[in-house]
Design an enzyme around this catalytic site. Structure first.
Site, mmCIF file in Angstrom:
data_model
loop_
_atom_site.group_PDB
_atom_site.id
_atom_site.type_symbol
_atom_site.label_atom_id
_atom_site.label_comp_id
_atom_site.label_asym_id
_atom_site.label_seq_id
_atom_site.Cartn_x
_atom_site.Cartn_y
_atom_site.Cartn_z
ATOM 1 N N LEU A 1 -0.882 -22.647 26.169
ATOM 2 C CA LEU A 1 -1.923 -23.101 25.240
ATOM 3 C C LEU A 1 -2.890 -22.017 24.788
ATOM 4 O O LEU A 1 -3.882 -22.328 24.129
ATOM 5 C CB LEU A 1 -2.716 -24.281 25.833
ATOM 6 C CG LEU A 1 -1.885 -25.527 26.144
ATOM 7 C CD1 LEU A 1 -2.768 -26.619 26.749
ATOM 8 C CD2 LEU A 1 -1.179 -26.042 24.901
ATOM 9 N N ASP A 2 -2.620 -20.763 25.106
ATOM 10 C CA ASP A 2 -3.503 -19.702 24.618
ATOM 11 C C ASP A 2 -2.716 -18.422 24.359
ATOM 12 O O ASP A 2 -3.162 -17.320 24.702
ATOM 13 C CB ASP A 2 -4.638 -19.446 25.603
ATOM 14 C CG ASP A 2 -5.864 -18.820 24.923
ATOM 15 O OD1 ASP A 2 -5.971 -18.906 23.685
ATOM 16 O OD2 ASP A 2 -6.718 -18.262 25.635
ATOM 17 N N LEU A 3 -1.552 -18.559 23.743
ATOM 18 C CA LEU A 3 -0.759 -17.383 23.378
ATOM 19 C C LEU A 3 -1.394 -16.705 22.174
ATOM 20 O O LEU A 3 -1.657 -17.333 21.146
ATOM 21 C CB LEU A 3 0.680 -17.806 23.064
ATOM 22 C CG LEU A 3 1.455 -18.343 24.270
ATOM 23 C CD1 LEU A 3 2.721 -19.043 23.822
ATOM 24 C CD2 LEU A 3 1.767 -17.231 25.264
ATOM 25 N N ASP B 1 -10.702 -17.888 28.367
ATOM 26 C CA ASP B 1 -11.765 -18.487 27.594
ATOM 27 C C ASP B 1 -12.698 -19.290 28.490
ATOM 28 O O ASP B 1 -12.421 -19.558 29.634
ATOM 29 C CB ASP B 1 -11.175 -19.411 26.526
ATOM 30 C CG ASP B 1 -10.231 -18.651 25.611
ATOM 31 O OD1 ASP B 1 -9.186 -19.203 25.294
ATOM 32 O OD2 ASP B 1 -10.559 -17.507 25.247
#
Length: 302
Positions: free
Chosen positions: A144-146, A231
């Site tokens: 979910l954070d590529l 994040d």
């Protein structure tokens, strides 16, 4: 920004041993909740990377739990395209020890070299990202954070960083991830599937191939590119800012062929990743197979 220049409580000084056997050499970076250090491992006789919760935020239990969860995942995973965790400490404060990676993040390479990657390099990167994502999905996790700042490349070998917002498939709040790289369903919130990571692969390849994102990024609460950082963790409300604008919710991504000429199979593979409807995107295995056709010598595996 130097870690010493960041606001908040001062970082640990060189020579400090936050946990037995690990000595701080220097600060690397500071995020909204993490400090990241270059450190020395006495047992391994080598450098490593330490991630800790910032001193001024250690009273927030959820942050320590998030860091420990990521560390335990990475310590248990073994894959050539995922960063490794050596140790995880819950006390006296949460600390995760990661391998030191040679090479540079894709985001740094894009800004430093100021030239676009070759089509073959884009395809190879995509195959390697598919391999890492396939492994994570097999263990019940979506990354979910590529994005380029979460990928380190050294002599053609890519390694994916940062599982700080990873979660199993299922419902999620709006804005989990980094504003400019969110799949539409991540931006709006709702059911997330493997297709969200396919979007992440596609948007990363688009930026590497073209030198820019498919959409103009105007995040007010988005995160900067920070290696090993992660994040701001969400607590059920998402990581986005209410003022963030998500163009991916308003229009389709422009075809990559409108920005750069690429082999048709490679262009079609990237465009397929960026379809607004998650069900219209290729699966990870199909995407890897399509990308392999753009390699000078097609290959399977890592």
């Amino acid at each position: 920004m130097s870690i010493t220049a960041a606001r908040g409580a001062p970082p640990l000084a060189p020579g400090t041993e936050p946990v037995p056997g690990y000595r701080i050499l220097a600060g690397l970076t500071r995020t909204g909740w993490l400090d990241v250090y270059d450190a020395w491992s006495e047992e391994r006789d080598c450098r490593c990377v330490l991630k800790t919760v910032r001193p001024d935020r250690r009273g927030e239990r959820r942050l320590g739990e998030r860091l420990l969860r990521e560390g335990r995942w990475l310590r248990g995973f073994t894959h050539p395209h995922l960063v490794r965790a050596y140790d995880v400490f819950a006390a006296p404060e949460p600390v995760v020890v990661l391998e030191t990676l040679t090479g540079e993040t894709l985001s740094h390479l894009l800004h430093r070299l100021r030239r676009r990657a070759s089509a073959a390099d884009v395809a190879l990167l995509g195959v390697q990202l598919c391999s890492a994502v396939h492994y994570l999905h097999g263990r019940g996790l979506l990354h979910l954070d590529l994005k380029p700042s979460n990928v380190v490349v050294d002599r053609g070998l890519a390694k994916v960083l940062d599982l700080s917002v990873a979660r199993p498939p299922g419902p999620a709040p709006a804005g989990v991830g980094t504003c400019c790289y969110l799949a539409p369903e991540q931006a709006r919130g709702g059911m997330l599937t493997a297709a969200a990571d396919v979007w992440g692969i596609g948007v990363t390849l688009y930026e590497v191939a073209c030198g820019d994102l498919p959409f103009e990024c105007r995040a007010t609460g988005g995160t900067a590119h920070r290696p090993y950082a992660g994040d701001e963790p969400d607590d059920g409300t998402g990581t986005g800012d209410p003022g963030d604008w998500y163009p991916q919710l308003e229009r389709e991504a422009p075809p990559i062929g409108s920005r750069r000429r690429l082999p048709p199979a490679l262009a079609a593979a990237v465009d397929g990743c960026l379809r607004a409807d998650p069900s219209a995107r290729p699966g990870v295995a199909a995407l890897a197979a399509a990308l392999e056709t753009a390699l000078p010598v097609p290959r399977r595996g890592c």
